[in-house]
Design an enzyme around this catalytic site. Structure first.
Site: not given
Ligand code: NAD
Length: 248
Positions: A143, A157
């Site tokens: 991130s 985080y």
């Molecule tokens: P999201 O919440 O839609 O996706 C996260 C997914 O991880 C979900 O499907 C959730 O069910 C799954 N998950 C959570 N805990 C889990 C576990 N213990 N075992 C298996 N699956 C699990 O959000 P996203 O934005 O698509 O996030 C994906 C990645 O991107 C994450 O690592 C997040 O930290 C990172 N990220 C997102 C953003 C943003 O702005 N959306 C920014 C930086 C980083």
């Protein structure tokens, strides 16, 4: 050789966008999910419509037993993994550090860093040319927070993502000679459901004036960077980071 990808947390958001692009790129796709079987099944159906094999496998990435079972299932049903996307991640309610208890820190670190570590370990065991594998590539979803620190919101985080960055560098160096590349993407503010868990579903509207490109990103824009890092186009790239942040 069949290309086989495991995407953790693949039932929605960046994970689901990555599954669709991977299908277009000819991968057989394992969509890992935690609880939402219906959403994972929908992604599998759409991947199949794009002409690729796909399975949905429930596993909590923070559980060593679940992770081992996940990789064994992929061995049986799709073949040996050639690409891993450590995408599963969680964020909790915005909070100042003095209010964060140990249970919260354990949850964040268990999923975001231990989960990614365990999945990387299982992938490396199978990909390593030292063990008769044919190599492969891993992309960790870090991130922009790992650089910014997220003060007053999610220092926990951000710290877990900082650990992902360091893990990426260390693993990349450790497994380079056994045919495995390890890289990371650092998304900025991407329009997905994760912001609701932070208590701010409209977060992007609020922060977009601080983003040089004046907009949030889309999951597919992150997925494109992930697929590039996994591809042969990135054959001499390891231990590297792509920031997908609109300039922030
Ligand atoms: P999201 O919440 O839609 O996706 C996260 C997914 O991880 C979900 O499907 C959730 O069910 C799954 N998950 C959570 N805990 C889990 C576990 N213990 N075992 C298996 N699956 C699990 O959000 P996203 O934005 O698509 O996030 C994906 C990645 O991107 C994450 O690592 C997040 O930290 C990172 N990220 C997102 C953003 C943003 O702005 N959306 C920014 C930086 C980083």
């Amino acid at each position: 050789m069949e290309k086989v990808i495991i995407i953790t947390g693949g039932s929605r958001g960046i994970g689901a966008a990555t599954a669709y692009l991977a299908a277009e790129g000819g991968y057989a796709v394992c969509v890992n999910y935690l609880h939402n079987q219906e959403a994972a099944k929908k992604v599998v159906d759409e991947v199949e419509q794009l002409g690729s094999k796909a399975i949905a496998v429930s596993a909590d990435v923070a559980s060593e037993t679940d992770v081992i079972a996940l990789f064994n299932k992929v061995d049986e049903q799709l073949g040996t993994v050639t690409a891993l996307v450590n995408n599963a991640g969680i964020l909790e309610q915005q909070m100042w550090v003095e209010n964060m208890d140990a249970a919260r820190l354990h949850r964040i670190f268990a999923t975001n860093i231990i989960g990614s570590f365990l999945c990387a370990r299982e992938a490396i065991k199978r990909m390593s040319t030292k063990h008769g594998g044919v190599g492969g590539a891993i992309v960790n979803v870090s991130s922009g927070a790992s650089r910014l620190g997220s003060p007053g919101e999610y220092v926990d985080y951000a710290a877990s993502k900082g650990a992902i960055d360091t893990m990426t560098i260390g693993l990349a160096k450790e497994v380079a000679e056994v045919g495995i590349r390890v890289n990371a993407v650092r998304p900025g503010f991407i329009d997905t459901d994760i912001h609701a868990s932070g208590g701010e579903p409209n977060r992007i509207e609020k922060v977009k004036e601080f983003i040089p490109m004046k907009r949030g990103g889309q999951a597919i824009e992150v997925a494109k960077a992930i697929l590039w890092l996994l591809s042969d186009e990135a054959s001499y790239t390891t231990g590297s980071f792509i920031d997908v942040t609109g300039g922030k």
